[in-house]
Design a protein around this motif. Structure first.
Motif, PDB file in Angstrom:
ATOM      1  N   ASN A  83      -9.199 -11.006 -13.221  1.00 35.12           N
ATOM      2  CA  ASN A  83      -9.764  -9.727 -13.640  1.00 35.12           C
ATOM      3  C   ASN A  83      -9.029  -9.168 -14.853  1.00 35.12           C
ATOM      4  OD1 ASN A  83     -11.999  -9.209 -11.982  1.00 35.12           O
ATOM      5  ND2 ASN A  83     -10.711  -8.463 -10.296  1.00 35.12           N
ATOM      6  N   SER A  84      -7.713  -9.252 -14.840  1.00 34.61           N
ATOM      7  CA  SER A  84      -6.913  -8.769 -15.976  1.00 34.61           C
ATOM      8  C   SER A  84      -7.221  -9.566 -17.244  1.00 34.61           C
ATOM      9  CB  SER A  84      -5.420  -8.869 -15.640  1.00 34.61           C
ATOM     10  OG  SER A  84      -5.093  -8.052 -14.537  1.00 34.61           O
ATOM     11  N   SER A  85      -7.372 -10.860 -17.095  1.00 36.75           N
ATOM     12  CA  SER A  85      -7.683 -11.710 -18.250  1.00 36.75           C
ATOM     13  C   SER A  85      -9.054 -11.383 -18.820  1.00 36.75           C
ATOM     14  CB  SER A  85      -7.622 -13.187 -17.850  1.00 36.75           C
ATOM     15  OG  SER A  85      -6.322 -13.550 -17.444  1.00 36.75           O
ATOM     16  N   LEU A  86     -10.024 -11.143 -17.941  1.00 34.87           N
ATOM     17  CA  LEU A  86     -11.384 -10.844 -18.407  1.00 34.87           C
ATOM     18  C   LEU A  86     -11.456  -9.495 -19.116  1.00 34.87           C
ATOM     19  CD1 LEU A  86     -13.574 -12.146 -15.435  1.00 34.87           C
ATOM     20  CD2 LEU A  86     -12.984 -13.296 -17.582  1.00 34.87           C
ATOM     21  N   ILE A  87     -10.614  -8.551 -18.727  1.00 34.93           N
ATOM     22  CA  ILE A  87     -10.571  -7.257 -19.425  1.00 34.93           C
ATOM     23  C   ILE A  87     -10.171  -7.475 -20.887  1.00 34.93           C
ATOM     24  CG2 ILE A  87      -9.319  -5.072 -19.596  1.00 34.93           C
ATOM     25  CD1 ILE A  87      -9.200  -5.043 -16.529  1.00 34.93           C
ATOM     26  N   CYS A  88      -9.164  -8.310 -21.100  1.00 36.22           N
ATOM     27  CA  CYS A  88      -8.718  -8.609 -22.472  1.00 36.22           C
ATOM     28  C   CYS A  88      -9.773  -9.379 -23.250  1.00 36.22           C
ATOM     29  CB  CYS A  88      -7.414  -9.397 -22.436  1.00 36.22           C
ATOM     30  SG  CYS A  88      -6.024  -8.495 -21.721  1.00 36.22           S
ATOM     31  N   LEU A  89     -10.409 -10.342 -22.610  1.00 35.82           N
ATOM     32  CA  LEU A  89     -11.436 -11.141 -23.282  1.00 35.82           C
ATOM     33  C   LEU A  89     -12.661 -10.299 -23.621  1.00 35.82           C
ATOM     34  CD1 LEU A  89     -11.297 -14.508 -21.292  1.00 35.82           C
ATOM     35  CD2 LEU A  89     -10.396 -14.014 -23.583  1.00 35.82           C
ATOM     36  N   ALA A  90     -12.983  -9.340 -22.775  1.00 45.28           N
ATOM     37  CA  ALA A  90     -14.136  -8.476 -23.045  1.00 45.28           C
ATOM     38  C   ALA A  90     -13.921  -7.671 -24.319  1.00 45.28           C
ATOM     39  CB  ALA A  90     -14.377  -7.546 -21.856  1.00 45.28           C
ATOM     40  N   ALA A  91     -12.687  -7.238 -24.549  1.00 45.39           N
ATOM     41  CA  ALA A  91     -12.379  -6.491 -25.774  1.00 45.39           C
ATOM     42  C   ALA A  91     -12.398  -7.400 -26.997  1.00 45.39           C
ATOM     43  CB  ALA A  91     -11.011  -5.825 -25.637  1.00 45.39           C
ATOM     44  N   GLU A  92     -12.005  -8.660 -26.808  1.00 46.13           N
ATOM     45  CA  GLU A  92     -11.944  -9.601 -27.925  1.00 46.13           C
ATOM     46  C   GLU A  92     -13.306 -10.206 -28.255  1.00 46.13           C
ATOM     47  OE1 GLU A  92      -9.151 -13.375 -29.331  1.00 46.13           O
ATOM     48  OE2 GLU A  92      -8.832 -12.388 -27.392  1.00 46.13           O
ATOM     49  N   TYR A  93     -14.175 -10.290 -27.253  1.00 46.84           N
ATOM     50  CA  TYR A  93     -15.521 -10.861 -27.443  1.00 46.84           C
ATOM     51  C   TYR A  93     -16.562  -9.813 -27.007  1.00 46.84           C
ATOM     52  CZ  TYR A  93     -13.026 -15.322 -27.747  1.00 46.84           C
ATOM     53  OH  TYR A  93     -12.177 -16.341 -28.115  1.00 46.84           O
ATOM     54  N   PRO A  94     -16.779  -8.795 -27.843  1.00 43.48           N
ATOM     55  CA  PRO A  94     -17.667  -7.692 -27.435  1.00 43.48           C
ATOM     56  C   PRO A  94     -19.141  -8.065 -27.346  1.00 43.48           C
ATOM     57  CG  PRO A  94     -16.973  -7.421 -29.714  1.00 43.48           C
ATOM     58  CD  PRO A  94     -16.175  -8.566 -29.167  1.00 43.48           C
ATOM     59  N   THR A  95     -19.514  -9.221 -27.882  1.00 43.00           N
ATOM     60  CA  THR A  95     -20.925  -9.633 -27.798  1.00 43.00           C
ATOM     61  C   THR A  95     -21.229 -10.385 -26.502  1.00 43.00           C
ATOM     62  OG1 THR A  95     -20.460 -11.666 -29.027  1.00 43.00           O
ATOM     63  CG2 THR A  95     -21.148  -9.746 -30.308  1.00 43.00           C
ATOM     64  N   VAL A  96     -20.209 -10.658 -25.717  1.00 42.22           N
ATOM     65  CA  VAL A  96     -20.378 -11.290 -24.405  1.00 42.22           C
ATOM     66  C   VAL A  96     -20.289 -10.199 -23.339  1.00 42.22           C
ATOM     67  CG1 VAL A  96     -19.435 -12.951 -22.757  1.00 42.22           C
ATOM     68  CG2 VAL A  96     -19.378 -13.455 -25.211  1.00 42.22           C
ATOM     69  N   LYS A  97     -21.173 -10.255 -22.373  1.00 40.93           N
ATOM     70  CA  LYS A  97     -21.155  -9.258 -21.307  1.00 40.93           C
ATOM     71  C   LYS A  97     -20.367  -9.804 -20.119  1.00 40.93           C
ATOM     72  CE  LYS A  97     -24.058  -5.956 -18.817  1.00 40.93           C
ATOM     73  NZ  LYS A  97     -25.429  -5.419 -18.665  1.00 40.93           N
ATOM     74  N   PHE A  98     -19.244  -9.171 -19.837  1.00 37.43           N
ATOM     75  CA  PHE A  98     -18.394  -9.568 -18.714  1.00 37.43           C
ATOM     76  C   PHE A  98     -18.646  -8.616 -17.539  1.00 37.43           C
ATOM     77  CE2 PHE A  98     -16.243 -11.399 -22.329  1.00 37.43           C
ATOM     78  CZ  PHE A  98     -15.722 -12.598 -21.855  1.00 37.43           C
ATOM     79  N   CYS A  99     -18.835  -9.191 -16.372  1.00 39.40           N
ATOM     80  CA  CYS A  99     -19.083  -8.398 -15.156  1.00 39.40           C
ATOM     81  C   CYS A  99     -18.219  -8.932 -14.019  1.00 39.40           C
ATOM     82  CB  CYS A  99     -20.561  -8.471 -14.744  1.00 39.40           C
ATOM     83  SG  CYS A  99     -21.724  -7.965 -16.027  1.00 39.40           S
TER      84      CYS A  99
END
Length: 245
Positions: free
Chosen positions: A152-168
């Motif tokens: 979950n912590s890793s996906l929070i960082c990736l969501a900020a770095e890849y804003p065109t991908v929708k992370f849920c």
């Protein structure tokens, strides 16, 4: 006879060469004028002017030339410095244009964070109603399961770095299919695009070391081609092209 006369013209009484050309004659006349006139007939300022005119290579003139040279050096330095500033401004302007262009060409919405899905219905709605060009990465987790918090912590960082991908993310117990997502298969990553499941990774934490971080998850997803190029990577490429120019 003519040789002796020429020699007498070219040498003075002390045997030193005198000015024989047109410019030399003018300079000699100025010297003669300064020496023959009564000292009281000229103001000091005019005498100084005549002295400088009669001695083009005087120390004062050399000093003025040196000052002029120094002044020119400063001007040249300022010109070069100004050219460098202009070049830097142009580079910043081009970089800003690249950013604006990249943002305009980044079709679709931008997200930037991880969405918490509360139910199976919301989960299905997210998959079915999202635009077909959008990649959706869903983390199915449960509290207290090893690897879920780190993911979950890793996906929070990736969501900020890849804003065109929708992370849920969604808890297994909220999916309505908890029996299919037991603790043995968590954490699980499901990847959708255009309403279709394109990748699924059960017990994904087993792909990493005991402790893993954002870079590990990013590399793993990139191995399967599930992440787009980051904006910073595109800008770095444009900067490299500028440097090559």
């Amino acid at each position: 006879m003519e040789g002796a006369k020429r020699q007498s013209l070219e040498e003075d009484s002390e045997g030193q060469a005198t000015h024989t050309g047109p410019k030399g004659v003018i300079s000699d006349w100025r010297k003669f004028k300064l020496e023959s006139e009564d000292n009281n007939s000229f103001p000091p300022s005019k005498k100084e002017i005549l002295r400088q005119m009669s001695s083009p290579q005087s120390g004062d003139d050399k000093d003025s030339k040196e000052r002029f040279s120094r002044k020119m050096s400063v001007q040249e330095y300022e010109l070069i410095h100004r050219e460098k500033e202009d070049e830097n401004c142009l580079r910043k302007y081009r970089r800003q244009c690249m950013q604006d262009m990249h943002q305009k060409l980044s079709f679709g919405p931008r997200y930037g964070f991880v969405y918490e899905l509360e139910s199976g219905e919301q989960f299905l709605e997210t998959i079915e109603k999202e635009k077909k060009i959008i990649t959706i990465i869903v983390h199915i987790y449960e509290d207290g399961i090893k690897g879920c918090d780190a993911l979950n912590s890793s996906l929070i960082c990736l969501a900020a770095e890849y804003p065109t991908v929708k992370f849920c993310k969604i808890k297994a117990s909220n999916t309505g299919a908890g029996d299919r997502f037991s603790s043995d298969v968590l954490p699980t990553l499901l990847v959708y695009k255009g309403g279709e499941l394109i990748s699924n990774f059960i017990s994904v934490a087993e792909q990493f070391a005991e402790e893993f971080f954002t870079g590990d998850v990013e590399s793993f997803l990139n191995e399967y081609g599930l992440l787009p190029e980051t904006e910073m990577h595109v800008l770095d490429q444009s900067n490299m092209e500028e440097d090559m120019e």
